[in-house]
Design a protein around this motif. Sequence first.
Motif, short mmCIF file in Angstrom:
data_model
loop_
_atom_site.label_atom_id
_atom_site.label_comp_id
_atom_site.label_asym_id
_atom_site.label_seq_id
_atom_site.Cartn_x
_atom_site.Cartn_y
_atom_site.Cartn_z
N LEU A 41 15.01 76.93 26.71
CA LEU A 41 14.01 76.80 25.65
C LEU A 41 13.65 78.15 25.05
CD1 LEU A 41 11.62 74.10 27.17
CD2 LEU A 41 13.11 73.83 25.18
N ALA A 42 13.51 79.16 25.89
CA ALA A 42 13.22 80.51 25.41
C ALA A 42 14.37 81.05 24.58
CB ALA A 42 12.94 81.43 26.60
N PHE A 43 15.59 80.79 25.03
CA PHE A 43 16.78 81.24 24.30
C PHE A 43 16.83 80.61 22.91
CE2 PHE A 43 21.14 80.89 22.91
CZ PHE A 43 21.71 82.11 23.24
N LEU A 44 16.59 79.31 22.84
CA LEU A 44 16.72 78.59 21.58
C LEU A 44 15.61 78.91 20.58
CD1 LEU A 44 17.93 75.16 22.99
CD2 LEU A 44 19.27 76.80 21.65
N LYS A 45 14.55 79.53 21.05
CA LYS A 45 13.53 80.01 20.12
C LYS A 45 14.02 81.22 19.34
CE LYS A 45 9.28 80.37 21.38
NZ LYS A 45 8.08 80.76 22.16
N LEU A 69 13.23 67.62 24.33
CA LEU A 69 12.48 68.74 23.75
C LEU A 69 13.32 69.58 22.79
CD1 LEU A 69 10.64 69.97 26.97
CD2 LEU A 69 9.74 68.48 25.17
N LEU A 70 14.60 69.30 22.72
CA LEU A 70 15.47 70.11 21.88
C LEU A 70 15.22 69.83 20.40
CD1 LEU A 70 18.90 69.85 23.76
CD2 LEU A 70 17.32 71.79 23.74
N PRO A 71 15.41 70.84 19.54
CA PRO A 71 15.30 70.60 18.09
C PRO A 71 16.25 69.50 17.65
CG PRO A 71 15.40 72.95 18.56
CD PRO A 71 15.68 72.26 19.86
N ALA A 72 15.85 68.75 16.65
CA ALA A 72 16.64 67.60 16.20
C ALA A 72 18.02 67.98 15.70
CB ALA A 72 15.88 66.85 15.12
N GLU A 158 1.33 74.18 19.81
CA GLU A 158 1.43 74.91 21.07
C GLU A 158 2.83 75.51 21.17
OE1 GLU A 158 0.37 72.45 24.36
OE2 GLU A 158 -1.63 72.01 23.59
N LYS A 159 3.01 76.66 20.50
CA LYS A 159 4.31 77.32 20.44
C LYS A 159 5.34 76.39 19.82
CE LYS A 159 3.30 80.53 24.21
NZ LYS A 159 3.71 81.08 25.51
N GLU A 160 6.34 75.95 20.59
CA GLU A 160 7.38 75.12 20.03
C GLU A 160 7.04 73.63 20.05
OE1 GLU A 160 8.87 76.04 24.28
OE2 GLU A 160 7.68 76.99 22.72
N TYR A 174 8.25 67.79 20.17
CA TYR A 174 8.95 69.03 19.88
C TYR A 174 9.13 69.13 18.36
CZ TYR A 174 12.00 73.02 20.57
OH TYR A 174 12.53 74.28 20.55
N ARG A 175 8.10 69.59 17.69
CA ARG A 175 8.10 69.84 16.25
C ARG A 175 7.23 71.05 15.99
NH1 ARG A 175 8.63 65.39 12.89
NH2 ARG A 175 8.58 66.90 11.18
N ARG A 176 7.45 71.68 14.85
CA ARG A 176 6.57 72.78 14.45
C ARG A 176 5.41 72.20 13.63
NH1 ARG A 176 8.50 77.69 15.64
NH2 ARG A 176 10.72 77.90 16.08
N LEU A 177 4.26 72.85 13.73
CA LEU A 177 3.08 72.32 13.05
C LEU A 177 3.28 72.28 11.54
CD1 LEU A 177 0.31 71.25 13.91
CD2 LEU A 177 -0.63 73.51 13.41
N LYS A 178 4.00 73.25 10.99
CA LYS A 178 4.20 73.27 9.54
C LYS A 178 5.07 72.10 9.09
CE LYS A 178 8.13 76.52 9.46
NZ LYS A 178 8.60 77.83 8.94
#
Length: 236
Positions: A41-45, A69-72, A158-160, A174-178
Amino acid sequence: MSLKCLIIDDEPNAVYLLEVLIAQTTHWQLMGKCYDALEALAFLKEKQVDFVFLDINMPHLTGMELAALLPASIKIVFTTAYAEHAADSYSFKTIDYLLKPITLKRFLAATQKIEAAFTTNTPPAELPDQINNNYFFIKSGKVLSRISLDEVLYFEGEKEYVRLVTNKEELLVYRRLKEIEAQLQPPFVRVHNSYIVNTSLLSKVQDNHIYISSKQIPVSDKFRDGFMEVVTKRMF
Protein backbone atom coordinates in the motif's frame (compact mmCIF):
# COMPACT_ATOMS: atom_id res chain seq x y z
CA MET A 1 3.81 -5.35 -24.70
CA SER A 2 5.28 -3.03 -22.09
CA LEU A 3 3.34 -3.23 -18.82
CA LYS A 4 4.23 -2.18 -15.29
CA CYS A 5 3.77 -4.81 -12.61
CA LEU A 6 4.41 -5.37 -8.90
CA ILE A 7 4.98 -8.60 -6.98
CA ILE A 8 3.32 -8.84 -3.55
CA ASP A 9 4.26 -12.05 -1.74
CA ASP A 10 5.80 -12.89 1.63
CA GLU A 11 7.70 -15.92 0.29
CA PRO A 12 11.15 -14.92 -1.05
CA ASN A 13 11.42 -18.04 -3.22
CA ALA A 14 8.07 -17.35 -4.84
CA VAL A 15 9.07 -13.74 -5.46
CA TYR A 16 12.34 -14.83 -7.04
CA LEU A 17 10.60 -17.33 -9.34
CA LEU A 18 8.17 -14.70 -10.60
CA GLU A 19 11.01 -12.23 -11.06
CA VAL A 20 12.90 -14.74 -13.23
CA LEU A 21 9.81 -15.67 -15.28
CA ILE A 22 8.99 -12.02 -15.93
CA ALA A 23 12.55 -11.21 -16.98
CA GLN A 24 12.92 -14.24 -19.26
CA THR A 25 9.53 -14.30 -20.99
CA THR A 26 8.10 -10.77 -21.12
CA HIS A 27 8.92 -7.15 -21.85
CA TRP A 28 7.16 -5.99 -18.72
CA GLN A 29 8.71 -3.58 -16.27
CA LEU A 30 8.86 -5.02 -12.76
CA MET A 31 8.41 -1.91 -10.63
CA GLY A 32 9.06 -3.53 -7.27
CA LYS A 33 8.71 -6.42 -4.85
CA CYS A 34 6.72 -6.12 -1.63
CA TYR A 35 6.67 -8.76 1.10
CA ASP A 36 3.45 -7.78 2.87
CA ALA A 37 0.27 -5.81 2.24
CA LEU A 38 1.25 -2.70 4.22
CA GLU A 39 4.48 -2.37 2.28
CA ALA A 40 2.49 -2.71 -0.95
CA LEU A 41 0.00 0.00 0.00
CA ALA A 42 2.85 2.40 0.80
CA PHE A 43 4.56 1.53 -2.48
CA LEU A 44 1.41 2.12 -4.54
CA LYS A 45 0.96 5.56 -3.03
CA GLU A 46 4.24 6.58 -4.67
CA LYS A 47 4.29 4.59 -7.92
CA GLN A 48 1.79 3.44 -10.51
CA VAL A 49 1.47 -0.08 -11.89
CA ASP A 50 -0.87 -1.74 -14.37
CA PHE A 51 -1.30 -4.96 -12.42
CA VAL A 52 0.00 -6.91 -9.45
CA PHE A 53 0.96 -10.50 -8.77
CA LEU A 54 -0.75 -10.97 -5.41
CA ASP A 55 -0.28 -13.81 -2.92
CA ILE A 56 -3.27 -14.62 -0.71
CA ASN A 57 -1.81 -15.88 2.58
CA MET A 58 0.25 -12.98 3.93
CA PRO A 59 0.78 -11.31 7.33
CA HIS A 60 -1.14 -8.19 8.44
CA LEU A 61 -3.66 -8.36 5.59
CA THR A 62 -4.50 -11.29 3.33
CA GLY A 63 -4.33 -10.91 -0.41
CA MET A 64 -8.13 -10.83 -0.55
CA GLU A 65 -8.27 -8.04 2.01
CA LEU A 66 -5.59 -6.10 0.16
CA ALA A 67 -7.38 -6.59 -3.17
CA ALA A 68 -10.38 -4.77 -1.75
CA LEU A 69 -8.18 -1.76 -0.97
CA LEU A 70 -6.36 -1.48 -4.28
CA PRO A 71 -7.14 1.41 -6.65
CA ALA A 72 -9.78 0.50 -9.20
CA SER A 73 -7.32 0.93 -12.08
CA ILE A 74 -5.06 -1.93 -10.91
CA LYS A 75 -5.77 -5.42 -12.19
CA ILE A 76 -4.77 -8.55 -10.26
CA VAL A 77 -3.14 -11.90 -10.89
CA PHE A 78 -3.53 -13.98 -7.73
CA THR A 79 -0.71 -16.41 -6.87
CA THR A 80 -1.37 -18.99 -4.18
CA ALA A 81 -0.99 -22.62 -3.19
CA TYR A 82 -4.69 -22.85 -2.27
CA ALA A 83 -7.29 -23.51 -4.96
CA GLU A 84 -10.28 -22.87 -2.68
CA HIS A 85 -9.99 -19.08 -3.02
CA ALA A 86 -10.39 -19.11 -6.82
CA ALA A 87 -14.11 -18.35 -6.93
CA ASP A 88 -13.85 -15.45 -4.47
CA SER A 89 -10.92 -13.95 -6.37
CA TYR A 90 -13.10 -13.03 -9.34
CA SER A 91 -15.11 -10.56 -7.31
CA PHE A 92 -12.14 -8.26 -7.96
CA LYS A 93 -10.48 -7.10 -11.20
CA THR A 94 -8.81 -10.47 -11.54
CA ILE A 95 -7.06 -11.50 -14.74
CA ASP A 96 -5.85 -14.92 -13.64
CA TYR A 97 -5.39 -17.22 -10.67
CA LEU A 98 -2.03 -19.01 -10.59
CA LEU A 99 -1.53 -22.03 -8.35
CA LYS A 100 1.90 -22.53 -6.82
CA PRO A 101 4.32 -23.92 -7.74
CA ILE A 102 3.95 -21.91 -10.94
CA THR A 103 5.24 -23.76 -13.99
CA LEU A 104 6.68 -22.13 -17.08
CA LYS A 105 3.83 -23.47 -19.20
CA ARG A 106 1.20 -22.05 -16.88
CA PHE A 107 2.99 -18.71 -16.60
CA LEU A 108 3.16 -18.36 -20.40
CA ALA A 109 -0.57 -19.00 -20.60
CA ALA A 110 -1.08 -16.30 -17.97
CA THR A 111 1.02 -13.79 -19.92
CA GLN A 112 -1.34 -14.15 -22.87
CA LYS A 113 -4.36 -13.48 -20.67
CA ILE A 114 -2.63 -10.55 -18.99
CA GLU A 115 -1.66 -8.85 -22.23
CA ALA A 116 -5.09 -9.49 -23.71
CA ALA A 117 -6.60 -7.67 -20.75
CA PHE A 118 -4.70 -4.53 -21.76
CA THR A 119 -5.11 -4.66 -25.55
CA THR A 120 -8.47 -2.88 -25.69
CA ASN A 121 -7.91 0.82 -26.15
CA THR A 122 -10.27 2.70 -23.88
CA PRO A 123 -10.47 6.50 -23.47
CA PRO A 124 -9.17 8.04 -20.25
CA ALA A 125 -11.59 7.65 -17.39
CA GLU A 126 -13.77 10.68 -16.80
CA LEU A 127 -15.11 11.83 -13.50
CA PRO A 128 -18.48 10.18 -12.89
CA ASP A 129 -21.65 12.21 -13.11
CA GLN A 130 -22.90 13.88 -10.01
CA ILE A 131 -25.20 11.78 -7.87
CA ASN A 132 -28.70 13.17 -8.33
CA ASN A 133 -30.74 10.30 -6.91
CA ASN A 134 -31.30 9.72 -3.21
CA TYR A 135 -29.03 6.68 -2.98
CA PHE A 136 -25.75 5.26 -4.28
CA PHE A 137 -23.64 2.16 -3.85
CA ILE A 138 -20.36 1.94 -1.94
CA LYS A 139 -17.90 -0.92 -2.31
CA SER A 140 -16.26 -1.77 1.00
CA GLY A 141 -14.26 -4.97 0.89
CA LYS A 142 -16.19 -7.44 -1.24
CA VAL A 143 -19.57 -5.96 -0.35
CA LEU A 144 -21.59 -3.40 -2.33
CA SER A 145 -23.69 -1.51 0.19
CA ARG A 146 -26.69 0.60 -0.81
CA ILE A 147 -26.51 3.92 1.03
CA SER A 148 -29.23 6.54 1.29
CA LEU A 149 -27.82 10.03 0.79
CA ASP A 150 -30.26 11.37 3.36
CA GLU A 151 -28.61 9.21 6.05
CA VAL A 152 -24.99 10.19 5.39
CA LEU A 153 -23.60 12.47 8.09
CA TYR A 154 -20.16 13.07 6.65
CA PHE A 155 -17.23 11.68 4.68
CA GLU A 156 -13.83 11.74 6.36
CA GLY A 157 -10.60 11.39 4.37
CA GLU A 158 -7.96 9.16 5.97
CA LYS A 159 -4.91 9.16 3.67
CA GLU A 160 -5.74 6.67 0.92
CA TYR A 161 -9.17 5.85 2.40
CA VAL A 162 -12.49 7.61 2.93
CA ARG A 163 -14.66 6.84 5.95
CA LEU A 164 -18.38 7.21 5.24
CA VAL A 165 -20.40 7.77 8.41
CA THR A 166 -24.14 7.44 8.97
CA ASN A 167 -26.10 7.10 12.21
CA LYS A 168 -26.23 3.36 11.59
CA GLU A 169 -22.78 2.40 10.32
CA GLU A 170 -19.31 3.37 9.16
CA LEU A 171 -17.78 2.11 5.93
CA LEU A 172 -14.15 2.34 4.86
CA VAL A 173 -13.66 2.86 1.12
CA TYR A 174 -10.47 2.96 -0.95
CA ARG A 175 -11.18 6.29 -2.69
CA ARG A 176 -9.76 9.77 -2.47
CA LEU A 177 -11.95 12.43 -0.90
CA LYS A 178 -11.73 14.65 -3.99
CA GLU A 179 -13.16 11.80 -6.09
CA ILE A 180 -16.10 11.52 -3.70
CA GLU A 181 -16.54 15.30 -3.75
CA ALA A 182 -16.77 15.32 -7.56
CA GLN A 183 -19.86 13.10 -7.40
CA LEU A 184 -21.74 15.11 -4.77
CA GLN A 185 -23.70 18.32 -4.76
CA PRO A 186 -25.39 20.40 -2.02
CA PRO A 187 -26.39 19.75 0.71
CA PHE A 188 -22.99 17.99 0.72
CA VAL A 189 -20.19 20.54 1.12
CA ARG A 190 -16.44 20.28 1.59
CA VAL A 191 -15.53 22.08 4.82
CA HIS A 192 -11.98 20.87 5.40
CA ASN A 193 -9.22 18.97 3.60
CA SER A 194 -10.45 15.90 5.50
CA TYR A 195 -14.23 16.39 5.60
CA ILE A 196 -17.33 16.60 3.41
CA VAL A 197 -20.51 17.10 5.46
CA ASN A 198 -24.22 16.82 4.90
CA THR A 199 -25.33 20.35 5.79
CA SER A 200 -28.98 19.26 6.05
CA LEU A 201 -28.06 17.25 9.17
CA LEU A 202 -26.00 19.90 10.99
CA SER A 203 -27.11 20.71 14.52
CA LYS A 204 -25.15 23.96 14.90
CA VAL A 205 -22.21 26.08 13.70
CA GLN A 206 -19.99 27.70 16.33
CA ASP A 207 -16.45 29.15 16.44
CA ASN A 208 -15.25 27.71 13.11
CA HIS A 209 -16.66 24.31 13.95
CA ILE A 210 -19.78 22.49 12.92
CA TYR A 211 -21.62 19.87 14.93
CA ILE A 212 -23.28 16.90 13.33
CA SER A 213 -24.65 14.12 15.51
CA SER A 214 -21.98 13.80 18.25
CA LYS A 215 -19.12 14.82 15.95
CA GLN A 216 -17.33 18.18 16.05
CA ILE A 217 -15.76 19.04 12.67
CA PRO A 218 -13.50 22.02 11.91
CA VAL A 219 -14.25 24.44 9.09
CA SER A 220 -11.02 25.60 7.45
CA ASP A 221 -10.42 29.01 5.89
CA LYS A 222 -10.02 27.41 2.48
CA PHE A 223 -13.58 26.07 2.41
CA ARG A 224 -15.43 28.52 4.69
CA ASP A 225 -16.89 30.73 1.94
CA GLY A 226 -18.35 27.82 0.02
CA PHE A 227 -19.78 26.33 3.18
CA MET A 228 -21.34 29.59 4.37
CA GLU A 229 -22.86 30.19 0.93
CA VAL A 230 -24.85 26.99 1.32
CA VAL A 231 -25.77 27.69 4.95
CA THR A 232 -26.93 31.29 4.40
CA LYS A 233 -29.47 30.13 1.83
CA ARG A 234 -31.24 28.45 4.74
CA MET A 235 -30.99 31.37 7.18
CA PHE A 236 -33.98 33.43 8.35
